[in-house]
Design an enzyme around this catalytic site. Structure first.
Site, PDB file in Angstrom:
ATOM      1  N   ASN A  65      25.377  13.162  35.746  1.00  0.00           N
ATOM      2  CA  ASN A  65      26.372  13.770  36.631  1.00  0.00           C
ATOM      3  C   ASN A  65      25.665  14.828  37.470  1.00  0.00           C
ATOM      4  O   ASN A  65      25.356  15.899  36.980  1.00  0.00           O
ATOM      5  CB  ASN A  65      27.493  14.397  35.783  1.00  0.00           C
ATOM      6  CG  ASN A  65      28.496  15.154  36.629  1.00  0.00           C
ATOM      7  OD1 ASN A  65      28.489  15.057  37.863  1.00  0.00           O
ATOM      8  ND2 ASN A  65      29.369  15.921  35.982  1.00  0.00           N
ATOM      9  N   TRP A  66      25.418  14.482  38.731  1.00  0.00           N
ATOM     10  CA  TRP A  66      24.647  15.395  39.590  1.00  0.00           C
ATOM     11  C   TRP A  66      25.474  16.602  40.038  1.00  0.00           C
ATOM     12  O   TRP A  66      24.929  17.539  40.601  1.00  0.00           O
ATOM     13  CB  TRP A  66      24.128  14.652  40.822  1.00  0.00           C
ATOM     14  CG  TRP A  66      23.124  13.569  40.540  1.00  0.00           C
ATOM     15  CD1 TRP A  66      22.738  13.091  39.298  1.00  0.00           C
ATOM     16  CD2 TRP A  66      22.371  12.828  41.496  1.00  0.00           C
ATOM     17  NE1 TRP A  66      21.804  12.102  39.447  1.00  0.00           N
ATOM     18  CE2 TRP A  66      21.559  11.914  40.786  1.00  0.00           C
ATOM     19  CE3 TRP A  66      22.313  12.837  42.891  1.00  0.00           C
ATOM     20  CZ2 TRP A  66      20.689  11.032  41.431  1.00  0.00           C
ATOM     21  CZ3 TRP A  66      21.453  11.956  43.536  1.00  0.00           C
ATOM     22  CH2 TRP A  66      20.645  11.069  42.808  1.00  0.00           C
ATOM     23  N   LYS A  67      26.779  16.526  39.873  1.00  0.00           N
ATOM     24  CA  LYS A  67      27.682  17.601  40.350  1.00  0.00           C
ATOM     25  C   LYS A  67      27.431  17.839  41.842  1.00  0.00           C
ATOM     26  O   LYS A  67      27.106  16.909  42.558  1.00  0.00           O
ATOM     27  CB  LYS A  67      27.511  18.850  39.493  1.00  0.00           C
ATOM     28  CG  LYS A  67      27.620  18.520  37.988  1.00  0.00           C
ATOM     29  CD  LYS A  67      27.734  19.714  37.103  1.00  0.00           C
ATOM     30  CE  LYS A  67      27.827  19.243  35.639  1.00  0.00           C
ATOM     31  NZ  LYS A  67      28.038  20.341  34.702  1.00  0.00           N
ATOM     32  N   HIS A 122      36.546  15.860  34.321  1.00  0.00           N
ATOM     33  CA  HIS A 122      35.484  16.801  33.963  1.00  0.00           C
ATOM     34  C   HIS A 122      36.080  18.201  33.840  1.00  0.00           C
ATOM     35  O   HIS A 122      36.981  18.569  34.607  1.00  0.00           O
ATOM     36  CB  HIS A 122      34.379  16.773  35.032  1.00  0.00           C
ATOM     37  CG  HIS A 122      33.141  17.474  34.562  1.00  0.00           C
ATOM     38  ND1 HIS A 122      33.036  18.840  34.579  1.00  0.00           N
ATOM     39  CD2 HIS A 122      31.999  17.002  34.011  1.00  0.00           C
ATOM     40  CE1 HIS A 122      31.844  19.173  34.066  1.00  0.00           C
ATOM     41  NE2 HIS A 122      31.212  18.079  33.714  1.00  0.00           N
ATOM     42  N   GLU A 173      35.104  20.940  34.817  1.00  0.00           N
ATOM     43  CA  GLU A 173      35.057  21.730  36.058  1.00  0.00           C
ATOM     44  C   GLU A 173      36.224  21.364  36.975  1.00  0.00           C
ATOM     45  O   GLU A 173      36.756  22.222  37.679  1.00  0.00           O
ATOM     46  CB  GLU A 173      33.690  21.513  36.746  1.00  0.00           C
ATOM     47  CG  GLU A 173      32.576  22.203  35.957  1.00  0.00           C
ATOM     48  CD  GLU A 173      31.211  21.541  36.042  1.00  0.00           C
ATOM     49  OE1 GLU A 173      30.979  20.709  36.938  1.00  0.00           O
ATOM     50  OE2 GLU A 173      30.366  21.857  35.178  1.00  0.00           O
ATOM     51  N   GLU A 195      32.637  16.709  26.027  1.00  0.00           N
ATOM     52  CA  GLU A 195      31.825  17.780  26.590  1.00  0.00           C
ATOM     53  C   GLU A 195      32.429  19.132  26.216  1.00  0.00           C
ATOM     54  O   GLU A 195      33.350  19.606  26.893  1.00  0.00           O
ATOM     55  CB  GLU A 195      31.771  17.658  28.120  1.00  0.00           C
ATOM     56  CG  GLU A 195      31.191  16.353  28.606  1.00  0.00           C
ATOM     57  CD  GLU A 195      30.615  16.468  30.013  1.00  0.00           C
ATOM     58  OE1 GLU A 195      29.455  16.090  30.186  1.00  0.00           O
ATOM     59  OE2 GLU A 195      31.307  16.968  30.911  1.00  0.00           O
ATOM     60  N   GLY A 225      26.034  23.597  30.866  1.00  0.00           N
ATOM     61  CA  GLY A 225      25.245  24.454  31.739  1.00  0.00           C
ATOM     62  C   GLY A 225      24.858  25.784  31.118  1.00  0.00           C
ATOM     63  O   GLY A 225      24.393  26.693  31.799  1.00  0.00           O
ATOM     64  N   SER A 253      24.452  20.509  27.954  1.00  0.00           N
ATOM     65  CA  SER A 253      23.066  20.925  27.734  1.00  0.00           C
ATOM     66  C   SER A 253      22.261  19.911  26.927  1.00  0.00           C
ATOM     67  O   SER A 253      21.382  20.295  26.158  1.00  0.00           O
ATOM     68  CB  SER A 253      23.009  22.312  27.080  1.00  0.00           C
ATOM     69  OG  SER A 253      23.635  23.272  27.905  1.00  0.00           O
ATOM     70  N   GLY A 302      24.066  16.708  32.792  1.00  0.00           N
ATOM     71  CA  GLY A 302      24.161  17.482  34.030  1.00  0.00           C
ATOM     72  C   GLY A 302      22.776  17.894  34.499  1.00  0.00           C
ATOM     73  O   GLY A 302      22.046  17.123  35.122  1.00  0.00           O
ATOM     74  N   GLY A 303      22.381  19.119  34.179  1.00  0.00           N
ATOM     75  CA  GLY A 303      21.118  19.696  34.666  1.00  0.00           C
ATOM     76  C   GLY A 303      19.914  18.784  34.502  1.00  0.00           C
ATOM     77  O   GLY A 303      19.124  18.605  35.436  1.00  0.00           O
TER      78      GLY A 303
HETATM   79  P1  13P Z   1      24.738  20.191  31.575  1.00  0.00           P
HETATM   80  O1  13P Z   1      23.947  19.031  31.026  1.00  0.00           O
HETATM   81  O2  13P Z   1      24.105  20.829  32.770  1.00  0.00           O
HETATM   82  O3  13P Z   1      25.117  21.150  30.503  1.00  0.00           O
HETATM   83  O4  13P Z   1      26.111  19.557  32.125  1.00  0.00           O
HETATM   84  C1  13P Z   1      26.837  18.699  31.317  1.00  0.00           C
HETATM   85  C2  13P Z   1      27.915  18.119  32.134  1.00  0.00           C
HETATM   86  O5  13P Z   1      28.829  18.809  32.534  1.00  0.00           O
HETATM   87  C3  13P Z   1      27.832  16.686  32.461  1.00  0.00           C
HETATM   88  O6  13P Z   1      29.020  16.232  33.023  1.00  0.00           O
END
Ligand code: 13P
Length: 250
Positions: A9-11, A96, A98, A168, A174, A213, A234-235
């Site tokens: 997930n590149w956000k 998600h 967010e 999640e 993050g 993470s 994510g990251g």
């Molecule tokens: P991180 O891997 O950056 O913690 O993000 C997880 C995430 O929200 C994937 O959708």
């Protein structure tokens, strides 16, 4: 029996050129990942149309990060499930944390999105998970149960068979604070139990991904747990080497 899946997930990251370099790196290194692991990338909307063909040729799935809760019409700025399907997008992340937190997406809205995604043959990657305050109050099971029952349990058995779940924990997203493999396994097993209450043995075939993470160092132990079928990253999905290393952790 269950599909092993690692999705990035590149956000809201990468310009078009940066994204293009990233998919080139992933495609180049993909051969080092075991063939029974499905790789999926979820870039921003602006990249989807141009990335769909090269990714699909390379056997990498392509996902949107969101879709509208309406089919079409006067919803300025929104992108519908039908639009995504029309450019060969295959998956859609829905719910998600967010989106829930910053854009007020409720379980009712998310049910509409999941139904529309399924109507247009997009596979929903439906996200659930508790906040830090809820974990500290010991409410993680209650929270994920409500998130499942208000959305996933409302689906038909046929639609349920198509869905992917991502657990999640919001406190791990993050933050660099990965859930321990025992903490994650405990909730994943619980999620499967809740799904079994509605859908019976079919829940044994549902892929449940861990997100929060997850990185090359933590993925091997997480992915060795019996109810963890992969990750939503994510990251660590923003660097081809790290993403491939996570996918190689099985
Ligand atoms: P991180 O891997 O950056 O913690 O993000 C997880 C995430 O929200 C994937 O959708």
């Amino acid at each position: 029996m269950r599909n092993k899946i690692v999705a990035g997930n590149w956000k809201m990251n990468t310009t078009y050129d940066e994204g293009e370099n990233l998919i080139k790196g992933i495609i180049e290194k993909k051969s080092t990942v075991k063939s029974d692991v499905t790789l999926i990338v979820a870039p921003p909307f602006t990249h989807l149309c141009c990335f769909a063909e090269p990714l699909q040729k390379a056997g990498v799935g392509i996902s949107a990060q969101n879709c509208a809760n309406h089919e079409k019409g006067a919803y300025t700025g929104e992108i519908s499930a039908a639009m995504l399907a029309s450019i060969d997008v295959q998956y859609c992340i829905i719910g998600h944390s967010e989106r829930r937190e910053y854009y007020g997406e409720t379980n009712d809205i998310l049910l509409e999105k999941v139904k529309l995604a399924l109507k247009y043959n997009l596979t929903p990657i439906f996200c659930i998970g508790e906040k830090l305050s809820e974990r500290e109050a010991g409410k993680q099971f209650e929270v994920v149960k409500t998130q499942l029952q208000t959305v996933v349990s409302q689906l038909s058995a046929v639609d349920f068979a198509k869905i992917i779940i991502a657990y999640e924990p919001v406190w791990a997203i993050g933050t660099g604070k990965t859930a321990t493999s025992a903490q994650a396994q405990e909730v994943h097993a619980y999620i499967r139990t809740v799904l079994k209450e509605t859908f019976g043995a079919a829940a044994d075939n549902t892929s449940i991904l861990y997100g929060g993470s997850c990185n090359p160092a933590t993925a091997p132990e997480l992915f060795s747990q019996p109810d963890i079928d992969g990750g939503l990253i994510g990251g660590a999905s923003l660097k081809a080497d790290d993403f491939i290393a996570v996918a190689s952790a099985f």
